[in-house]
Each structure stands twice: as C-alpha cells, then as structure tokens.
Design an enzyme around this catalytic site. Structure first.
Site, PDB file in Angstrom:
ATOM      1  N   HIS A 562     102.618  81.484  -7.851  1.00  0.00           N
ATOM      2  CA  HIS A 562     103.070  80.930  -9.132  1.00  0.00           C
ATOM      3  C   HIS A 562     101.948  80.169  -9.857  1.00  0.00           C
ATOM      4  O   HIS A 562     102.099  79.820 -11.032  1.00  0.00           O
ATOM      5  CB  HIS A 562     104.291  80.029  -8.927  1.00  0.00           C
ATOM      6  CG  HIS A 562     103.981  78.693  -8.330  1.00  0.00           C
ATOM      7  ND1 HIS A 562     104.152  78.413  -6.993  1.00  0.00           N
ATOM      8  CD2 HIS A 562     103.508  77.552  -8.887  1.00  0.00           C
ATOM      9  CE1 HIS A 562     103.804  77.158  -6.766  1.00  0.00           C
ATOM     10  NE2 HIS A 562     103.414  76.616  -7.899  1.00  0.00           N
ATOM     11  N   ASP A 612     106.068  83.713  -2.620  1.00  0.00           N
ATOM     12  CA  ASP A 612     105.153  82.895  -3.443  1.00  0.00           C
ATOM     13  C   ASP A 612     103.847  82.666  -2.677  1.00  0.00           C
ATOM     14  O   ASP A 612     103.586  81.580  -2.150  1.00  0.00           O
ATOM     15  CB  ASP A 612     105.824  81.564  -3.780  1.00  0.00           C
ATOM     16  CG  ASP A 612     105.050  80.765  -4.813  1.00  0.00           C
ATOM     17  OD1 ASP A 612     104.113  81.333  -5.419  1.00  0.00           O
ATOM     18  OD2 ASP A 612     105.381  79.573  -5.006  1.00  0.00           O
ATOM     19  N   SER A 711     100.865  72.222  -5.659  1.00  0.00           N
ATOM     20  CA  SER A 711     101.291  73.614  -5.528  1.00  0.00           C
ATOM     21  C   SER A 711     100.150  74.461  -4.986  1.00  0.00           C
ATOM     22  O   SER A 711      99.005  74.341  -5.423  1.00  0.00           O
ATOM     23  CB  SER A 711     101.729  74.166  -6.885  1.00  0.00           C
ATOM     24  OG  SER A 711     102.933  73.576  -7.300  1.00  0.00           O
TER      25      SER A 711
END
EC number: 3.4.21.-
Length: 761
Positions: A562, A612, A711
């Site tokens: 992502h 992901d 992230s």
C-alpha cells in the site's frame, strides 16, 4: 521673740539655697520636668538606672540632629559618676585601647573574664555604646581581644571626634553588603580601586563583626545611589577603623557606582569554606572550617556540581577546578573526602561526604578552585557547568548548561563540529568531535539558554564563544544541540561486506536496550541495522519519508504494497535510505540508494488490505548495492508457514511514525506481544485473514502500536539462537494506540516462497 524669728528666717533661707544648689538630694523618683509621652525611641523606668533605648545603626555615631531619633531625658545623673561617654551625637563606643566595642546583644552568655559590674539590664540592647550599668564606676564595654575572645575594657570618655558611621547594604544578612559611610549629612559608597581583604578586615572590625572578612568588587551587592565618598583605600588590615587607613580625600575618586566596594564578615562556624593560597580572592585551595581549625578537601570524586556549589557558597556564580600546584602549599588537616553535592545545598556540609577527617589522600589531591562572577548578559564566565544528556554513553548527548540555577539547552542555529570541539575540550575529551542538531539526542525540558553561538573551534570553553545575550533565542526544543566526543568513524570496507554477508543474517553487532512508537522510546544508533525507509525523490517531493522497510540483503528491501498506492510503482520516483537514525541529520553510516525495481504481490488490491507486501530491488552492480556495516545489516527470513507465536519471543516494532504527539525524527522502538489468531479475528471479523497477524499491548496504561508513518516497517522477533527474524510487515489498524484494536501486520512466513522466488535468497 524677734530674735527667734530672725534666726528661723536665716535657717530657712539657707535650706532653700542648699536645696536649689543640690537637686541630687531629691528623691530618685522625683522628676524636675513633666514626663514626656512614651516613644518608640525611649524606654522609661522610675529611676535613671536604665539608659534610653536607641535604634541600632551598624556603628551609631555622629548622625545629624535632623536625622537622629528623638532621645528623651530619663532623669539626672550625679556629675561625679559618668554613666556614659558623651551624649547625643558623640556617644563613645571604643575602649581606651581604641578597640571598637561589641554590640551588647552580641555578647555570649558565658565569659572567661567577668566584667566589673552586672550588665543584665544591658543584655540584648542593640547598640555598642560605653556604659556604667550600675552607675558606680567608669563606663566600659565588651570587645574582642587579640586572641579573638570576648573581653571587657574601660572606655576613654575623651576619645574626641567620633568615627564615621558605617553600614552594610544589599546583602542577604547583616554580615555582608555594599559598604556605605555617612559623611557630611549623606550616605555614600567606596570605590573598589585597591580594595582587598585587608580593607574588609578593618570594616568588619569596625562593625564589631568577627569571622572571615572578604572583599567584594564590581558592585557585587548592587550599585549605590548616593555620592562616592572614598577611593584608593589601602588598609594593612591592622587598623581599628577606616579613618586610620591611607585613602583619597573625601569625595575624590574616578569611579562609577559599578565599582562600589562590598564586604562579607562570615561567622566562623563548622562548614564555612574559603579559598586560600591563591593570588586573588577568587582562587585558591578550598578549605573548610571545623572545630576551630581550617582544613582541606580531597578531590576524590570531585565533580563540576561540587565546584558550582562551593563557588556559589563563596558568593560567585560559577567556577572551575584548578590544579592545586598553582597555590601555596598547606600543612593543615584534610577534613573532607568523597564529597558529592546535588546543587541545592545552602551549606557545604550538607553535601554527601565521608566523616570529618576520614580520607585516603595526600595534599597533592587537595581541591583547588577558580571562581567567577555571574554573566554580564553577553558572555558567561569560564567554568560554568555543562553536561551531556541522553546519549548512549558519557561521551555523547544533548548539551546542557547550568545558568542562573537551572539546567537548559542550546539552540542548534549554526551548530557545527567546531562547537562540538569546544564542548568536548571543556569536558576533557581530546579526540575528534562531531556536532548533532535537531534534538538528535531528544528534546530537553528546561529553558533554552543560548542561541547563535559562534565558535572558531580553538576556544577553551563554551563561554568564550557566546555572543548573544543569555536566554535570548527563537527556537524550540526540537532544535536542541548535541555532540559526540572521541568520535571514531567505522565504515565497513568491501572485504568487511563479504565477512558480514558470510556471517549470516539477523545479527545485532551493537549493544541493545529494550525500551518501549506510541508507548515506545528512542532506539540506540545501530540497534536495528536492517531498518530502512522508502522516500520520494525530489521530482515528486522533498525526499520525505513515505514508509518503513526491512533490508533482506545488500540489494533487496521488504515493505508494504500500500506504500505505492499514491505515487505509483515507477522506480524512478523513489529512493531507499539505510543506516539512518535521525531523519534530518546526515550520518556517516547513512546511505540513500536509488530503486531499480518494485515488485508488488500480484494478489494485492488497493481497496483491500490482504496480500499487503512488496519487494524493492536497489540499484547497484551485481549483488553489491548497500554497503554493509555495523549499522547496515540484513534481517533473517522465517521458515515457510512458521508459527511465530510458538517459535519466537521478544518481538519489537520500529520506525519513525506517530509517537502520540508528532512524527519522530529519531528511530523509535517498542516491545509488543504477538496476540492469538482467534483474538484478532474477534476484533476485526472478516477483515482479518490467515495471511495476517496482530500484535500490541492492550492495557489502558501500556498500549503500544505502530502507526501510519511505520507502514511497511518490520515486526522483528528474536529466535533462541539470538538471530532476529522479520515475521511481520506493518500493514493497517484502527488508528494509533486505540484500546482493544492492536496493529495488524502482513504475516511474512506465508510469503516466504514468493520472496525467495523474486529475490533468489
């Protein structure tokens, strides 16, 4: 009968004459004048035995009538018995030897030599005038003899003009202050030209104060406002009054009030300190008074804080330790050893120390000090305390300085290695020095004392560099300056790369500490050598951080899919940084490498969180992309379908993400427990798949979670063989540190075959 009347008249007339000529024959209770009303300046008795109470002056002599307190008669005294020397403005206050009298309220209750009469009525009187308490002999007073003991002596009632009135103003007690004299109807000061401890001795003696006499210069107790009355005072120290000292004529001087002289007359009590053997009053061997004798202090464990406390107690603001060889020798006892002060002491004996006289030192280890006054607003005196805080060892950290009783920081505007060299030199380090900016060692909490510091790099102390007023700045603590002393640069060579590659993965070659991104804490530099970051190249932005990542080899990095949703998967838009610690400070181990290829898992969909995961190939020849070093090393991959809840422990997340206040500039770390799969399914229902895991502390007061800035970053766990394995890639969650909503990570063991097929690892 007529003859009898004449005789009676003669007798009555004679008695009348005698009565008028001898008022003393009246009753002592009789007053020839009406009694005045009570006044705060007079104390009344039904006899003349008690002298009038007068307000106390330091030396209450010769004050003009307009400024004198009203003194009222308390009766008549036989002229044959002089109850006091002089009257009104010329009362006597010295013995016939010329020694000043002590104040009656300063005389101790036990005396080695008894006075000629009872003085109970004078005990506690706030003046030092000569008196004959019982009216039966010559006036006398107490004084301090050559041995320093309290004695008494008769007064010289014909002592002539009174000595000048002296007072001490602006001190914290009656034993210190700016010296002021009363002359020609007004108070004035003394210029400090030639002013030294011998002059202070005379002032203290004239005031009847015993103890350590110390001279003060440069309006130490504040500037006066009246005339400057004297200059060039040159006492030998043996004079009984300043009148006897060589000096200028009254009113002649070439000074301003910035040069007003002061004195302190410190009583000799246990724990009083002084500097002895130096060439000036602000330097010398540190000595402490105990049981009637001066002794020295051993330098075992001596610190800058001890120096600060000692100099502050001596009336200075700062100081530095000096070689005792610079001062005259001492054959006194060594009173104190292993002294440790906190900085708040009001007496030197409040510092932690051994018992009096206990030591393992010689006089070669005596403490020597040089003390300095406060800053003048433009520079600080040499020797003010500095320290390094929150570094990994005592040779590095945030620079803090002790000013006006508070530790504070320095703003990093213009902060360079030259400044670091001065700081390290002042702290006694001789090796290379490196500057660190942008609160590299964390933000301070006290005041910001300095800004725009200018150093050439050759100064002996930071004080020599300061150009801007103390306390003036335009900074926040996010700009706190730091240094690294005795810096050794250790970059790995190409041969070193091969060694590290051949030695395996998941190695932490530097010391680690386990502290806890929300709920986390700063990591040590090099503690997480596989930590990487994905950044935008300048064509799309300012090189800012997008995501965390994990180094798997010299040329491959693992991150989240992502991370490429917004800017696409064009490799030229990105760069990867490894060896980073502080995002805004370039460092020697830091490398920023271009991206050659981006591989996103084929099953990833931007509208979902499953699959992901992504791999990034770095630019470089063959398999030599990132240079490996102690700060740049690969993490290990887990086994396929390995269950980390059973095989791993001591799990951590790392990154530069949200700390609960802002995005961190320094790499954060946090310990998190892996949570059972069923627990995660209960919390996230159908959003949680078998290719995910969750982790985090859920207690209200101990929540730790990874957030948006982390992230793609790693979830690392330690194996029994002390190798570190990447079990998760930070993926998603419901906010940061929200109760009962742990962070969700891509489960790396589920993707090991895919990773190996892409990277050939």
């Amino acid at each position: 009968m007529a003859l009898a009347r004449c005789v009676l008249a003669v007798i009555l007339g004679a008695l009348s004459v005698v009565a008028r000529a001898d008022p003393v024959s009246r009753s002592p209770l009789h007053r020839p004048h009406p009694s005045p009303p009570r006044s705060q300046h007079a104390h009344y008795l039904p006899s003349s035995r008690r002298p009038p109470r007068t307000p106390r002056f330091p030396l209450p002599l010769r004050i003009p009538a307009a400024q004198r307190p009203q003194v009222l008669s308390t009766g008549h005294t036989p002229p044959t018995i002089p109850r006091r020397c002089g009257a009104g403005e010329s009362w006597g206050n010295a013995t016939n030897l010329g020694v000043p009298c002590l104040h009656w309220d300063e005389v101790p209750p036990f005396l080695e030599r008894s006075p000629p009469a009872s003085w109970a009525e004078l005990r506690g009187q706030p003046h030092n005038f000569c008196r004959s308490p019982d009216g039966s002999g010559r006036p006398w007073c107490f004084y301090r003899n050559a041995q320093g003991k309290v004695d008494w002596g008769y007064c010289d009632c014909g002592q002539g003009p009174a000595l000048p009135v002296i007072r001490l103003v602006g001190g914290n007690s009656g034993h210190e202050g700016r010296v002021e004299l009363y002359h020609a109807g007004q108070w004035g000061t003394i210029c400090d030209d030639q002013w030294d401890n011998a002059d202070a001795d005379v002032i203290c003696r004239q005031l009847g104060l015993s103890g350590i006499a110390k001279a003060w210069h440069q309006a130490h107790f504040g500037e006066g406002s009246g005339p400057i009355l004297l200059d060039e005072v040159r006492c030998t120290g043996n004079e009984l009054s300043i009148e006897q000292c060589p000096k200028s004529s009254w009113g002649e001087h070439n000074c301003g009030h910035k040069e007003d002289a002061g004195v302190s007359c410190v009583p000799l009590t246990d724990g009083v300190i002084r500097l002895a053997g130096g060439k000036s009053t602000h330097e010398g061997r540190l000595e402490v008074y105990y049981k009637g004798q001066w002794g020295t202090v051993c330098d075992d464990g001596w610190t800058e804080m001890n120096t600060y406390v000692a100099c502050r107690l001596l009336g200075f603001k700062y100081g530095k330790q000096s070689s005792v060889n610079h001062f005259d020798g001492s054959n006194r006892p060594i009173w104190l050893d292993d002294v440790s002060c906190s900085g708040k002491e009001v007496s030197f004996i409040q510092c932690s120390r051994r018992q009096w006289g206990r030591h393992d030192c010689s006089h070669r280890e005596d403490v020597g000090l040089t003390c300095y006054p406060d800053s003048d607003g433009h520079r600080l005196s040499p020797g003010f305390p500095i320290r390094l805080v929150d570094g990994e060892n005592k040779k590095e950290g945030r620079v803090e300085v002790f000013v006006n009783g508070q530790w504070g920081t320095i703003c990093d505007d213009g902060w360079t290695d030259k400044h670091a060299a001065v700081i390290c030199r002042q702290l006694g380090y001789k090796g290379p020095a490196r500057a660190r900016t942008m609160a590299y060692f964390g933000e301070g909490k006290g005041p910001i004392h300095m800004d725009n510091v200018k150093c050439t790099g050759n100064e002996k102390a930071l004080a020599d560099c300061v150009k801007q007023d103390i306390g003036r700045h335009n900074c926040r603590h996010s700009e706190d300056a730091g240094v690294i002393c005795d810096y050794l640069e250790k970059k790995a060579s190409s041969s070193g790369n091969k060694e590290m590659l051949s030695s395996g993965c998941g190695l932490r070659l530097l010391h680690r500490r386990q502290k806890r991104i929300i709920g986390g804490n700063n990591s040590l530099r090099g503690a997480w050598p596989w930590q990487a970051s994905l950044r935008l190249r300048s064509a799309h932005g300012d090189g800012r951080l997008l995501c965390g990542a994990t180094l798997l080899s010299s040329c491959w990095v693992l991150t989240a899919a992502h991370c490429f949703k917004r800017y696409g998967n064009n490799s030229r838009s990105y760069a990867v940084r490894v060896g980073d610690y502080h995002t805004l400070v370039p460092e020697e181990f830091e490398q920023e490498i271009g991206v050659q290829q981006i591989v996103i898992h084929r099953n990833y969909r931007p509208d979902r969180s499953d699959y992901d995961i992504a791999l990034v190939r770095l630019q470089g020849p063959g398999e030599q992309c990132a240079r490996l070093s102690t700060h740049v090393l690969p993490a290990c991959l887990p086994l396929w379908r390995e269950r980390p809840q059973k095989t791993a422990s001591n799990c951590h997340i790392t990154g530069w993400g949200d700390t609960g206040r802002a995005y961190s500039r320094t790499l954060q770390q946090a310990a998190v427990p892996l949570l059972p799969k069923r627990f995660c399914k209960e919390r996230y229902k159908g959003l949680f798949t078998g290719r995910m895991l969750c982790a985090g502390n859920l207690q209200e007061d101990n929540r730790v979670d990874s957030c948006q800035g982390d992230s793609g970053g790693p979830l690392m766990c330690e194996k029994p063989d002390e190798s570190w394995v990447v079990y998760g890639v930070t993926s998603w969650g419901y906010g940061c540190g929200v109760k009962d909503t742990p962070g969700v990570y891509t489960r790396v063991p589920a993707f090991v075959p895919w990773i190996k097929s892409v990277t050939s690892l």
